[in-house]
Design a protein around this motif. Structure first.
Motif, PDB file in Angstrom:
ATOM      1  N   CYS A 169     -65.728  43.703  71.394  1.00 12.99           N
ATOM      2  CA  CYS A 169     -66.723  44.588  70.761  1.00 12.99           C
ATOM      3  C   CYS A 169     -66.983  45.830  71.617  1.00 12.99           C
ATOM      4  CB  CYS A 169     -68.025  43.823  70.524  1.00 12.99           C
ATOM      5  SG  CYS A 169     -67.931  42.573  69.232  1.00 12.99           S
ATOM      6  N   LEU A 170     -67.043  45.649  72.926  1.00 11.92           N
ATOM      7  CA  LEU A 170     -67.250  46.794  73.803  1.00 11.92           C
ATOM      8  C   LEU A 170     -66.086  47.773  73.703  1.00 11.92           C
ATOM      9  CD1 LEU A 170     -68.769  45.388  77.127  1.00 11.92           C
ATOM     10  CD2 LEU A 170     -69.784  47.079  75.600  1.00 11.92           C
ATOM     11  N   ARG A 171     -64.866  47.243  73.739  1.00 12.27           N
ATOM     12  CA  ARG A 171     -63.687  48.102  73.677  1.00 12.27           C
ATOM     13  C   ARG A 171     -63.631  48.850  72.345  1.00 12.27           C
ATOM     14  NH1 ARG A 171     -58.428  44.821  74.500  1.00 12.27           N
ATOM     15  NH2 ARG A 171     -59.628  44.263  76.380  1.00 12.27           N
ATOM     16  N   TRP A 172     -63.942  48.157  71.269  1.00 17.98           N
ATOM     17  CA  TRP A 172     -63.878  48.773  69.947  1.00 17.98           C
ATOM     18  C   TRP A 172     -64.993  49.795  69.753  1.00 17.98           C
ATOM     19  CZ3 TRP A 172     -64.637  45.838  64.699  1.00 17.98           C
ATOM     20  CH2 TRP A 172     -64.232  46.669  63.646  1.00 17.98           C
ATOM     21  N   SER A 173     -66.202  49.481  70.275  1.00 15.94           N
ATOM     22  CA  SER A 173     -67.342  50.375  70.077  1.00 15.94           C
ATOM     23  C   SER A 173     -67.133  51.728  70.742  1.00 15.94           C
ATOM     24  CB  SER A 173     -68.623  49.729  70.602  1.00 15.94           C
ATOM     25  OG  SER A 173     -68.585  49.603  72.022  1.00 15.94           O
ATOM     26  N   ARG A 174     -66.258  51.786  71.746  1.00 11.15           N
ATOM     27  CA  ARG A 174     -65.980  53.063  72.408  1.00 11.15           C
ATOM     28  C   ARG A 174     -65.082  53.957  71.568  1.00 11.15           C
ATOM     29  NH1 ARG A 174     -64.823  49.542  77.047  1.00 11.15           N
ATOM     30  NH2 ARG A 174     -66.706  49.348  78.319  1.00 11.15           N
ATOM     31  N   GLN A 175     -64.455  53.392  70.548  1.00 10.99           N
ATOM     32  CA  GLN A 175     -63.491  54.132  69.742  1.00 10.99           C
ATOM     33  C   GLN A 175     -64.071  54.645  68.429  1.00 10.99           C
ATOM     34  OE1 GLN A 175     -60.258  51.383  69.190  1.00 10.99           O
ATOM     35  NE2 GLN A 175     -59.909  51.118  71.380  1.00 10.99           N
ATOM     36  N   ILE A 176     -65.246  54.184  68.054  1.00  6.22           N
ATOM     37  CA  ILE A 176     -65.829  54.575  66.772  1.00  6.22           C
ATOM     38  C   ILE A 176     -67.279  55.021  66.980  1.00  6.22           C
ATOM     39  CG2 ILE A 176     -64.341  53.255  65.229  1.00  6.22           C
ATOM     40  CD1 ILE A 176     -67.599  51.784  66.365  1.00  6.22           C
ATOM     41  N   GLY A 177     -67.927  55.410  65.902  1.00  9.12           N
ATOM     42  CA  GLY A 177     -69.314  55.847  65.990  1.00  9.12           C
ATOM     43  C   GLY A 177     -70.103  55.400  64.780  1.00  9.12           C
ATOM     44  N   GLY A 178     -71.291  55.955  64.628  1.00 10.00           N
ATOM     45  CA  GLY A 178     -72.105  55.668  63.450  1.00 10.00           C
ATOM     46  C   GLY A 178     -72.695  54.276  63.457  1.00 10.00           C
ATOM     47  N   TRP A 179     -72.917  53.761  62.242  1.00  9.12           N
ATOM     48  CA  TRP A 179     -73.563  52.469  62.072  1.00  9.12           C
ATOM     49  C   TRP A 179     -72.699  51.328  62.588  1.00  9.12           C
ATOM     50  CZ3 TRP A 179     -78.518  52.313  61.111  1.00  9.12           C
ATOM     51  CH2 TRP A 179     -79.121  53.393  60.454  1.00  9.12           C
ATOM     52  N   LEU A 180     -71.375  51.461  62.471  1.00 10.07           N
ATOM     53  CA  LEU A 180     -70.497  50.406  62.976  1.00 10.07           C
ATOM     54  C   LEU A 180     -70.625  50.286  64.484  1.00 10.07           C
ATOM     55  CD1 LEU A 180     -68.371  48.279  62.534  1.00 10.07           C
ATOM     56  CD2 LEU A 180     -66.622  50.068  62.510  1.00 10.07           C
ATOM     57  N   ARG A 181     -70.690  51.394  65.173  1.00 16.08           N
ATOM     58  CA  ARG A 181     -70.864  51.375  66.625  1.00 16.08           C
ATOM     59  C   ARG A 181     -72.186  50.707  67.004  1.00 16.08           C
ATOM     60  NH1 ARG A 181     -69.218  55.022  70.942  1.00 16.08           N
ATOM     61  NH2 ARG A 181     -70.717  54.893  72.654  1.00 16.08           N
ATOM     62  N   ALA A 182     -73.253  51.066  66.269  1.00 12.84           N
ATOM     63  CA  ALA A 182     -74.558  50.454  66.555  1.00 12.84           C
ATOM     64  C   ALA A 182     -74.520  48.945  66.319  1.00 12.84           C
ATOM     65  CB  ALA A 182     -75.635  51.100  65.682  1.00 12.84           C
ATOM     66  N   GLY A 183     -73.857  48.522  65.222  1.00 10.68           N
ATOM     67  CA  GLY A 183     -73.741  47.094  64.957  1.00 10.68           C
ATOM     68  C   GLY A 183     -72.961  46.368  66.030  1.00 10.68           C
ATOM     69  N   LEU A 184     -71.871  46.976  66.508  1.00 10.79           N
ATOM     70  CA  LEU A 184     -71.071  46.346  67.562  1.00 10.79           C
ATOM     71  C   LEU A 184     -71.864  46.228  68.853  1.00 10.79           C
ATOM     72  CD1 LEU A 184     -67.609  48.058  66.965  1.00 10.79           C
ATOM     73  CD2 LEU A 184     -68.164  45.639  66.623  1.00 10.79           C
ATOM     74  N   ARG A 185     -72.649  47.232  69.184  1.00 17.27           N
ATOM     75  CA  ARG A 185     -73.449  47.156  70.408  1.00 17.27           C
ATOM     76  C   ARG A 185     -74.506  46.047  70.312  1.00 17.27           C
ATOM     77  NH1 ARG A 185     -72.683  51.559  73.929  1.00 17.27           N
ATOM     78  NH2 ARG A 185     -70.428  51.899  73.831  1.00 17.27           N
ATOM     79  N   LEU A 186     -75.073  45.880  69.118  1.00 15.46           N
ATOM     80  CA  LEU A 186     -76.005  44.766  68.944  1.00 15.46           C
ATOM     81  C   LEU A 186     -75.283  43.427  69.056  1.00 15.46           C
ATOM     82  CD1 LEU A 186     -78.428  45.894  66.096  1.00 15.46           C
ATOM     83  CD2 LEU A 186     -79.023  45.288  68.428  1.00 15.46           C
ATOM     84  N   LEU A 187     -74.057  43.362  68.543  1.00 13.25           N
ATOM     85  CA  LEU A 187     -73.281  42.126  68.662  1.00 13.25           C
ATOM     86  C   LEU A 187     -72.956  41.831  70.117  1.00 13.25           C
ATOM     87  CD1 LEU A 187     -70.831  42.312  65.627  1.00 13.25           C
ATOM     88  CD2 LEU A 187     -72.807  40.826  65.924  1.00 13.25           C
ATOM     89  N   VAL A 188     -72.708  42.855  70.914  1.00  9.38           N
ATOM     90  CA  VAL A 188     -72.492  42.636  72.345  1.00  9.38           C
ATOM     91  C   VAL A 188     -73.728  41.981  72.958  1.00  9.38           C
ATOM     92  CG1 VAL A 188     -72.235  43.814  74.565  1.00  9.38           C
ATOM     93  CG2 VAL A 188     -70.802  44.478  72.641  1.00  9.38           C
ATOM     94  N   SER A 189     -74.906  42.477  72.590  1.00 12.33           N
ATOM     95  CA  SER A 189     -76.150  41.870  73.096  1.00 12.33           C
ATOM     96  C   SER A 189     -76.280  40.424  72.635  1.00 12.33           C
ATOM     97  CB  SER A 189     -77.359  42.683  72.620  1.00 12.33           C
ATOM     98  OG  SER A 189     -77.283  44.020  73.072  1.00 12.33           O
ATOM     99  N   ALA A 190     -75.903  40.170  71.371  1.00 11.22           N
ATOM    100  CA  ALA A 190     -75.985  38.800  70.849  1.00 11.22           C
ATOM    101  C   ALA A 190     -75.053  37.870  71.621  1.00 11.22           C
ATOM    102  CB  ALA A 190     -75.635  38.785  69.360  1.00 11.22           C
ATOM    103  N   TYR A 191     -73.827  38.326  71.882  1.00 13.50           N
ATOM    104  CA  TYR A 191     -72.874  37.476  72.605  1.00 13.50           C
ATOM    105  C   TYR A 191     -73.250  37.331  74.067  1.00 13.50           C
ATOM    106  CZ  TYR A 191     -69.948  37.493  68.463  1.00 13.50           C
ATOM    107  OH  TYR A 191     -69.480  37.311  67.185  1.00 13.50           O
ATOM    108  N   LEU A 192     -73.948  38.300  74.632  1.00  9.35           N
ATOM    109  CA  LEU A 192     -74.480  38.122  75.983  1.00  9.35           C
ATOM    110  C   LEU A 192     -75.527  37.012  76.001  1.00  9.35           C
ATOM    111  CD1 LEU A 192     -74.835  41.819  77.241  1.00  9.35           C
ATOM    112  CD2 LEU A 192     -73.374  40.025  78.225  1.00  9.35           C
ATOM    113  N   MET A 193     -76.311  36.926  74.927  1.00  2.31           N
ATOM    114  CA  MET A 193     -77.270  35.831  74.825  1.00  2.31           C
ATOM    115  C   MET A 193     -76.541  34.482  74.671  1.00  2.31           C
ATOM    116  SD  MET A 193     -80.245  37.167  75.149  1.00  2.31           S
ATOM    117  CE  MET A 193     -79.400  38.264  76.302  1.00  2.31           C
TER     118      MET A 193
END
Length: 395
Positions: A169-193
């Motif tokens: 998710c981190l690698r992919w989020s660096r390649q895109i933007g917008g709502w998908l990027r925001a969703g991926l960053r939240l998923l990174v937080s979820a997987y950290l939990m």
């Protein structure tokens, strides 16, 4: 039973995941062969089931229903393992890549986590858990043969999936933007939990192996990581889907508020031939309501065309520039002044038919600036004194 989190926390977290899953079900029915959508629904459903199954009340009920002491443990752990595999499958299908590589990774992921689920049940059947444990199963049986291996199996499988998803998710989020990027960053937080859940449980189990007591990590800390991960995961998966719609709705509501002054001014202007449909704001989507309002405004402006005086517009434009307005603002003020005067003239002498071949008299290309310009001192002066700012000619 210990002082760990109660049923409400588990049920509310599980309900959030199942709610997002339910939102995606209609799309899944329409596109049953969509591998990405299937993976998303499978993941959300498994995550919701985990939270419901892991609730203390459900654990007790399942043990009583089956008559097998601690039978809920392998059920919860197997479901958690299935969730881990589903989460990794989702990212594999979601992330852009060659089709053959995606299928190969998906097959390996399915095989690995399928074997892990089978291992959980086989190890539980080979071990012995005579004392029921509702929240402290992992540490109570940390030294029990086969059960120890079962606990490590599900935690490692879960941790591997969480780590892989964080990196992907981190690698992919660096390649895109917008709502998908925001969703991926939240998923990174979820997987950290998720990873924090595994680390705290392994730390507590390791403490038992070394003769120490960190049971509170299992009973009180790790369930809160699980609940927070469920919430972040639900929002993360929903954001790319719901975000654009929410943003569109917010923009429509903002535009409706901007157009409110102009709507109030033109609402009683007769527009022959125009079809006006009264739409209730509490029943109509804001985007549909905005389209209807703009159509009604353009119809009213067309009906006012015979009453528009360019001299009024020019005088108001000059007055706006003298007051310090920029060119765009002055153009909007000039149009607003001409419209206000046209409304007054239409009320005084109704019945003129608009000439559709006549060019548009407006300078401002959009309605919102004109609506805002109704609050300008130049236009307020016209409305207050019921006259134009300068001598006007009659069309």
């Amino acid at each position: 039973m210990t002082s760990g989190p109660g049923n409400l926390m588990y049920f509310s977290s599980g309900g959030a995941l199942l709610l997002v899953c339910a939102v995606k079900v209609p799309a899944l029915i329409q596109r049953p062969h969509d591998a990405l959508l299937r993976a998303a629904c499978r993941l959300l459903f498994a995550g919701g089931c985990i939270m419901f199954l892991a609730a203390p009340g459900t654990i007790v009920a399942l043990n009583r229903l089956t008559g097998i002491t601690n039978f809920s443990a392998p059920v919860v752990y197997a479901t958690l393992t299935a969730y881990s595999g589903s989460s990794l499958l989702l990212i594999i299908h979601w992330r852009p890549g060659p089709a053959e590589q995606t299928r190969r990774l998906a097959r390996r992921c399915t095989a690995f986590y399928g074997l892990a689920i089978v291992a959980v049940f086989l190890l539980f059947a080979a071990g012995s858990t005579p004392v029921e444990q509702i929240t402290l199963f992992d540490v109570y049986y940390a030294d029990t043969p086969f059960i120890r291996e079962m606990i490590v199996t599900y935690l490692v499988a879960h941790g591997v999936a969480a780590t892989a998803n964080i990196l992907l998710c981190l690698r992919w989020s660096r390649q895109i933007g917008g709502w998908l990027r925001a969703g991926l960053r939240l998923l990174v937080s979820a997987y950290l939990m998720h990873l924090s859940y595994d680390v705290t449980r392994l730390a507590a189990v390791g403490a038992r192996w070394s003769g120490h007591d960190l049971d509170f990590l299992v009973d009180e800390v790790s369930p809160r990581f699980a609940a927070l991960s469920a919430f972040l995961g639900a929002v993360g998966f929903a954001l790319p889907l719901a975000g654009p719609r929410v943003a569109e709705t917010v923009r429509a509501v903002r535009r409706l508020r901007q157009l409110a002054p102009l709507c109030g001014l033109l609402q009683h202007v007769p527009a022959p031939g125009a079809v006006r449909t009264l739409l209730s704001w509490w029943r109509t989507p804001p985007t549909v309501l905005l389209t209807s309002r703009k159509t009604a405004l353009y119809d009213a402006l067309l009906a006012l065309t015979p009453y528009c005086d360019p001299a009024v517009r020019d005088a108001a434009h000059a007055a706006a520039l003298r007051s310090g307005d920029d060119a765009a603002r002055a153009a909007a003020v000039a149009d607003a002044a001409m419209i206000v005067t046209a409304v007054q003239r239409q009320r005084a002498a109704p019945g003129r038919v608009p000439d559709r071949a006549r060019p548009s008299p407006w300078r401002s290309p959009a309605l919102a600036p004109i609506s805002r310009a109704l609050a300008s001192p130049v236009v307020r002066g016209i409305r207050r004194h019921d006259r134009a700012p300068a001598e006007s000619s009659t069309p």
